[in-house]
Scaffold this active site. Structure first.
Site, PDB file in Angstrom:
ATOM      1  CB  VAL A   1      -0.960   0.022   1.218  1.00  0.00           C
ATOM      2  CG1 VAL A   1      -1.982  -1.073   1.104  1.00  0.00           C
ATOM      3  CG2 VAL A   1      -0.196  -0.087   2.530  1.00  0.00           C
TER       4      VAL A   1
ATOM      5  CE1 TYR B   1       8.267   4.677   4.098  1.00  0.00           C
ATOM      6  CE2 TYR B   1       8.210   2.338   4.584  1.00  0.00           C
ATOM      7  CZ  TYR B   1       7.607   3.485   4.094  1.00  0.00           C
ATOM      8  OH  TYR B   1       6.348   3.401   3.579  1.00  0.00           O
TER       9      TYR B   1
ATOM     10  CG  ASP C   1       9.150  14.742   9.758  1.00  0.00           C
ATOM     11  OD1 ASP C   1       9.255  15.829   9.160  1.00  0.00           O
ATOM     12  OD2 ASP C   1       9.196  13.638   9.190  1.00  0.00           O
TER      13      ASP C   1
END
Length: 939
Positions: free
Chosen positions: A592, A597, A741
């Protein structure tokens, strides 16, 4: 005694060096282990954790990096998962002749930049060919023939400037042949490619004239048995390097180009079974032609042309139903080797009884390789007598020659030369073949010459895995060059019967003397290795002691929760097998999203819970301490506006996090489509509508664009939810957490459009010793980064407030923080005029916001956003103050801040295919740049 000690030390040092040098690179090791976990029938010596040192069959290594995987005909079963991309040094991948290898090719295969040969002949792969293959700039050989691939030929293949061999034949590919158009590559750019093998597909449309140019160096053009239409382009005559041309069994029409006789290097020309018209083409000057077949077309009636007798190299002239009339020149009959077939022509319909009118083509033969001056022995049912009269387990398969230059299969000399060439190739590559046997030559319905092939082992009665891999690779990568006349070929190997266990106990017995010698030698070697092992064990214990100090997982046993197990609250440890099962072997259908990463997979746990499994790729994983700290932090964060961690996995070199599955993606996804072409569509579509319907039309367009309509009220609720999640991290988490973040891709929306803060990969804890800030390396995302934090390296909660302020500007404008070099904060500030309605920002606000009935709430929202992005952190509000201010704005807009959104997203005609999944963005395990001054946008 001293000499003995010196020898012992030397031996120990040698063993140490050997053991160290044998260790496989950890990234490659984990990649192969992952593949081993999802494949069955792998070679029996695929055990242990050192593929290079233990010399796994089919695996070749250089400097402890895996550079080659060749596993032909071993009955391998499974899928080629994205784990293959971990093998970043891989140069050769050959899984040919394993029908059990199925499923689609992973798009990640395009990341294997060192790959030179991708050979998957005769497998069961399906789905479209991923366009990412066009990224393999070092690829020389791309052989995907004889699979079940569908879809179009990816135009990106045209960018493979080093490609030599391109074989996509015998699949179910459709669409047109791609050529370049200025914005995309095409096959006309493959000037170094010698082979276009596209036969037996479902390609349609015309053969593009642009496909051919004088720069091409093609020698084989095989387009037979497709659905191609239109004329044969005259540009074909420019490719003077061509040796084999097969355009037969299509629906080509019109006249054959007059310049076809420019192709003076062509030896085999197949134009049969089309709808060609006009005059019979003039092949004068094509003096190397061996085989011509123009049968079953609608050429104009003509006498036999002069080139029938002038081409001295012709061995087969097949002209059924081509309107040939009159008499054949007598000179044709001086070619004793020429086989001519003119059935169905006027020249035969006039009562002719000549051989070319009555003798059918010879399409098969009973030829079989004879014994080599010996008498064949009777063999057991599971073994076969070889040409050298030994009983053995042969490696078998079928050779297909796509354009043979002869039709007479009764000439044993032809096949003897093929056998000799095969054996010469095996010997030159030191492959353990004793002899070969070919039999049953047949011409099939595609006019291919089909031969059964048996290859017999030397030295023993069976091949080992290395021998099969070597022979399979030699035949799959076209190392074998057949004798002249056979033309291009491919091989489809059978699974090697011996590996299935046939008569595995029939190995030669070992003599008693050899056994005794082996025992004595083994005992001496055992003593030496025991001494070396004691020394190595002591060294290993020292290394483990040092590692445990830095690796909190070193002594952790997930089964007993002993050692350095993370202290978790509400989250659990999953095994690799559990997550593998929940995601269907990490299949592409469950993929998905992806980022730097790694990838995220949708999974279903055994209890039915839907989860998102975030799997870090090798190279982006954290250290054990950082990973442990992060999951401990996430496990104790529990708030309705913060994404929940379900668990994690730390096995097989893997780092995986398991989150609750968030249905409606990221805030960024929902904002990104709301303004694209929106205003233009609205103006055009609402011209004829009454004024009171224009607002309805506007909302309908936006909902159709994104699937979820984020009106002003819903944006206020999303802002409040995100603010509450961040307030919880700052004020209620123990110890406090600075997110570091905050951005629109890290705010997720559930089925009720409740905002949830996600991604704690860069988060920092505020310990009791810190006084208001944490001094740390600058990390964050361009456009959201607090300039004060950047200048001082001092991270505070106010750094999150700054990022949240930028997020508020995104909600107002639906624009990226930095777009075409312009910073949204500065752009709003320049356009702002507080003396006018909505601060004169209608031109920069998202149309949905600009059309809000509550202009005062929009103005106060703008004021709040600017307070959050003040230069000095001390001038910014706290998140608790931000929450109160957003609640006041909501009340001003007539909205109760204490009630949830009454409607779920399901009622908005959700188009889930239209946006990326929330976890597809840079999240946990994300790469974070260290910014230089030039990267910080001024305000």
């Amino acid at each position: 005694m001293m000499i003995w000690r010196i020898h012992l030390y030397v031996l120990v040092a040698f063993v140490q060096v050997f053991v160290i040098s044998a260790l496989t690179n950890s990234v490659d090791q984990s990649g192969l282990q992952a593949l081993r976990n999802i494949w069955t029938n792998v070679p029996p010596n695929w055990v242990g954790a050192d593929p290079c040192g233990n010399r796994w069959d089919g695996i070749s290594c250089t400097n402890n990096r895996v550079v080659s995987i060749t596993l032909a005909s071993i009955n391998l079963n499974g899928q080629l998962s994205g784990d293959i991309a971990r093998l970043s040094e891989l140069q050769i991948l050959d899984l040919s002749y394993n029908k059990g290898m199925t499923g689609p090719l992973p798009s990640g295969i395009g990341d294997m930049q060192k790959l030179t040969r991708l050979i998957l002949v005769g497998c069961g792969f399906s789905g479209p060919i991923p366009p990412s293959i066009g990224s393999l700039q070092n690829l020389i050989d791309l052989s995907l023939n004889s699979n079940n691939f569908i879809g179009e030929i990816p135009p990106s293949i045209g960018g493979l400037s080093n490609l030599y061999w391109l074989d996509l034949a015998d699949n179910r590919l459709s669409g047109t042949i791609p050529v370049s158009n200025g914005t995309r590559p095409g096959l006309d750019m493959l000037v170094n490619t010698k082979h276009f093998h596209f036969g037996k597909n479902q390609l349609s449309g015309e053969i593009p004239s642009q496909l051919f140019n004088s720069n091409l160096t093609l020698i084989h053009l095989l387009l037979e048995n497709n659905q191609l239409t239109g004329n044969i382009p005259s540009t074909l005559g420019r490719v003077r390097t061509l040796e084999v041309v097969r355009l037969d069994r299509n629906s080509l029409s019109g006249s054959v180009p007059g310049n076809i006789n420019n192709l003076t290097s062509v030896q085999e020309l197949f134009l049969a079974n089309n709808r060609l018209t006009g005059p019979l083409p003039d092949l004068t000057g094509m003096n190397l032609l061996n085989y011509v077949d123009m049968s079953n077309n609608s050429f104009d009636a003509t006498d036999s042309p002069p080139w029938f007798s002038s081409l001295q190299s012709l061995t087969s002239l097949i002209m059924d139903n081509t309107q040939i009339q009159g008499q054949l020149p007598m000179s044709m009959f001086s070619h004793f080797q020429l086989q001519t077939v003119l059935l169905g022509n006027p020249i035969c319909n006039e009562g002719g009884t000549e051989s070319y009118c009555t003798i059918p083509r010879q399409s098969n033969s009973s030829y079989s390789t004879p014994p080599q001056n010996c008498t064949p022995l009777p063999c057991t049912s599971d073994r076969t007598s070889s040409p050298t009269c030994t009983c053995a387990y042969p490696y078998t398969g079928t050779l297909f020659f796509r354009a043979p230059s002869f039709s007479n299969f009764g000439n044993s000399t032809i096949f003897a030369s093929l056998e000799q060439q095969l054996m010469a190739t095996f010997r030159s590559h030191s492959l353990p073949a004793d002899s070969v046997s070919v039999s049953n030559p047949t011409k099939n319905m595609d006019d291919y010459l089909v031969l059964s092939l048996q290859i017999f082992p030397s030295g023993q009665d069976y091949f080992n895995h290395t021998g099969i891999s070597g022979i399979g690779f030699m035949l799959s990568n076209q190392t074998f060059k057949p004798p002249p006349g056979f033309g291009p070929f491919f091989f489809i190997g059978n699974s090697y019967a011996y590996f299935a266990g046939l008569n595995a106990r029939s190995r030669k017995s070992v003599s008693t003397g050899v056994i005794i010698g082996a025992v004595v030698g083994g005992a001496v070697l055992f003593l030496l290795l025991l001494l070396a092992g004691v020394y190595a064990f002591r060294q290993k214990r020292r290394a483990e002691t040092a590692n445990k100090k830095s690796d909190p997982f070193a002594s952790w046993d997930p089964n007993t929760n002993s050692g350095g197990v993370p202290q978790l609250k509400g989250a659990r440890s999953f095994s690799f097998e559990e997550l593998k099962k929940s995601t269907n072997n990490f299949s592409e259908t469950n993929d998905v999203g992806s980022g730097g990463y790694g990838k995220v997979y949708r999974g279903t746990l055994s209890n039915g819970q839907l989860v998102a499994v975030k799997r870090a790729q090798q190279g982006s994983t954290q250290g054990g301490l950082e990973f442990k700290t992060e999951i401990e932090l996430l496990s104790r964060v529990h708030h309705k506006n913060v994404v929940s961690l379900v668990g994690f996995c730390f096995e097989h070199g893997e780092q995986m996090l398991v989150y609750e599955y968030i249905a409606n993606g990221t805030l960024k996804d929902s904002l990104s489509g709301t303004s694209m072409f929106y205003l233009f569509e609205f103006l055009i579509s609402s011209i004829s509508l009454p004024d009171h319907n224009k607002g309805y039309k506007l909302s309908t367009i936006v909902a159709g664009r994104t699937g979820i309509r984020l009106d002003w009220m819903r944006r206020l609720r999303i802002a409040l939810g995100a603010a509450k999640g961040l307030q919880y991290l700052h004020d209620l988490a123990n110890p406090p957490i600075i997110h570091r973040d905050i951005k629109s891709t890290n705010i997720l929306l559930d089925e009720r459009l409740t905002a949830k803060v996600a991604d704690f990969g860069l988060s920092k804890l505020m310990g009791e010793s810190e006084r208001g800030h944490v001094t740390t390396q600058v990390k964050g995302t361009m456009g959201y980064l607090d300039p004060e934090y950047y200048m001082t390296n001092q991270l505070t909660e106010k750094s999150d407030v700054y990022s949240f302020g930028v997020l508020l500007f995104e909600l107002l404008t639906a624009r990226n923080p930095i777009e075409k070099g312009k910073y949204i904060v500065r752009e709003v500030k320049i356009a702002m005029d507080t003396s006018k309605d909505m601060y004169n920002l209608q031109g920069i606000l998202d149309p949905i916001v600009a059309s809000s009935m509550s202009s005062k709430s929009v103005e106060q929202f703008v004021d709040l956003a600017f307070r959050c992005v003040q230069e000095s952190g001390a001038s910014r509000p706290t998140m608790s103050e931000v929450v109160k201010e957003i609640e006041n704005i909501m009340e001003l807009a007539g909205l109760n801040p204490n009630t949830e959104s009454a409607t779920t997203s399901a009622s908005y005609e959700e188009a889930s295919k239209g946006f990326n999944h929330p976890y597809s963005n840079e999240g946990l395990f994300a790469y974070s740049a260290n910014y230089s001054p030039s990267k910080v946008e001024p305000k």
